[in-house]
Design a protein around this motif. Structure first.
Motif, PDB file in Angstrom:
ATOM      1  N   GLY A  76      41.090 -11.485  14.556  1.00  0.00           N
ATOM      2  CA  GLY A  76      41.191 -10.934  15.903  1.00  0.00           C
ATOM      3  C   GLY A  76      41.735 -11.947  16.899  1.00  0.00           C
ATOM      4  N   PHE A  77      41.308 -13.204  16.758  1.00  0.00           N
ATOM      5  CA  PHE A  77      41.779 -14.265  17.654  1.00  0.00           C
ATOM      6  C   PHE A  77      43.290 -14.455  17.522  1.00  0.00           C
ATOM      7  N   THR A  78      43.773 -14.524  16.287  1.00  0.00           N
ATOM      8  CA  THR A  78      45.206 -14.734  16.053  1.00  0.00           C
ATOM      9  C   THR A  78      46.031 -13.549  16.541  1.00  0.00           C
ATOM     10  N   THR A  79      45.522 -12.346  16.296  1.00  0.00           N
ATOM     11  CA  THR A  79      46.231 -11.151  16.753  1.00  0.00           C
ATOM     12  C   THR A  79      46.335 -11.131  18.264  1.00  0.00           C
ATOM     13  N   ARG A  80      45.236 -11.454  18.938  1.00  0.00           N
ATOM     14  CA  ARG A  80      45.241 -11.471  20.403  1.00  0.00           C
ATOM     15  C   ARG A  80      46.241 -12.490  20.947  1.00  0.00           C
ATOM     16  N   GLN A  81      46.191 -13.696  20.426  1.00  0.00           N
ATOM     17  CA  GLN A  81      47.077 -14.740  20.917  1.00  0.00           C
ATOM     18  C   GLN A  81      48.545 -14.408  20.656  1.00  0.00           C
ATOM     19  N   SER A  82      48.834 -13.916  19.461  1.00  0.00           N
ATOM     20  CA  SER A  82      50.222 -13.610  19.101  1.00  0.00           C
ATOM     21  C   SER A  82      50.785 -12.484  19.955  1.00  0.00           C
ATOM     22  N   VAL A  83      49.990 -11.437  20.141  1.00  0.00           N
ATOM     23  CA  VAL A  83      50.467 -10.267  20.886  1.00  0.00           C
ATOM     24  C   VAL A  83      50.617 -10.592  22.365  1.00  0.00           C
ATOM     25  N   ILE A  84      49.613 -11.219  22.968  1.00  0.00           N
ATOM     26  CA  ILE A  84      49.641 -11.469  24.408  1.00  0.00           C
ATOM     27  C   ILE A  84      50.681 -12.532  24.776  1.00  0.00           C
ATOM     28  N   LEU A  85      50.751 -13.609  23.998  1.00  0.00           N
ATOM     29  CA  LEU A  85      51.617 -14.724  24.374  1.00  0.00           C
ATOM     30  C   LEU A  85      53.086 -14.474  24.063  1.00  0.00           C
TER      31      LEU A  85
END
Length: 245
Positions: A76-85
């Motif tokens: 979830g952390f990686t998905t959030r960072q990749s999508v938002i950034l």
């Protein structure tokens, strides 16, 4: 030298865009039309792509976590960072360079070929303000589109992970909450505003200054997509260096 000439003409065009404004009653109608064409008309493809990109990022992250000591919430952390950034603001903007950019170039280029722009100039209308300014104002709503892309990307990641059996919903949501920095969202929206200005002006430049017939309209659309994408990538690097570096 042709590149330096085009850069100079581009900035001269921007000066003309904001001078001698068109009457507000006419401009308001044009802005509403551009919002419908450029923003509302692009929502479907952005939602579709964002949803599946988020799912792919989540699945690839889950498949690469093969060590039992690595917590599953990192998906979830990686998905959030990749999508938002990156994926929502940058990847979506490059896709929009193809869809919206080509539309802007071809529509203005067709007006140039059919001498409609010359007719506007004869009537004393500032054609650049009439054609380009409403597109710039309409694309100020572009951050709202990117916010939807962020949401759909994370939703796609959650559905891929939970229904694919890679992790639990609780673990994925925990990963979304871990070390969340609100400035990352602000950074993404700042990038988006800059990208929106690029999306409105560079395709307009190639459409407005094109010469020739119908074949050249297609060539101008291709050139506008290439250089809009290049400008977005360069701006992405510079903004990331300034805001996060």
């Amino acid at each position: 030298m042709i590149y330096l000439e085009n850069i100079g003409r581009y900035f001269i065009m921007l000066k003309e865009v904001f001078s001698r404004p068109t009457k507000w009653n006419i401009l308001k109608r044009l802005i509403y039309k551009e919002i419908d064409d450029l923003i509302y008309g692009s929502l479907g493809i952005i939602i579709f792509i964002s949803f599946f990109i988020g799912g792919v990022v989540a699945i690839q992250t889950a498949l690469n976590i093969d060590n039992p000591l690595i917590p599953k919430y990192l998906i979830g952390f990686t998905t959030r960072q990749s999508v938002i950034l990156e994926f929502a603001p940058t990847f979506t903007s490059i896709i929009m360079a193809g869809k919206v950019g080509s539309y802007i170039t071809s529509s203005i280029g067709t007006m140039r070929v059919t001498e409609q722009i010359d007719a506007l100039e004869v009537m004393g209308v500032n054609s650049l303000n009439y054609l380009v300014f409403p597109k710039i104002i309409a694309l100020l709503l572009y951050p709202f589109v990117i916010a939807i892309a962020m949401y759909m990307g994370i939703l796609g990641g959650w559905m891929a992970v939970v229904f694919g059996g890679y992790s639990t919903s609780a673990e994925f949501i925990r990963g979304l909450q871990v070390d969340f920095d609100t400035f990352h969202v602000v950074y993404a929206f700042i990038k988006t505003i800059v990208f929106a200005f690029i999306l409105a002006t560079i395709p307009s430049f190639y459409g407005y200054y094109m010469k020739g017939g119908a074949l050249e309209v297609g060539k101008a659309s291709t050139s506008s997509f290439v250089w809009t994408s290049v400008a977005i990538i360069i701006a992405n690097y510079l903004l990331t260096q300034m805001l996060l570096g």
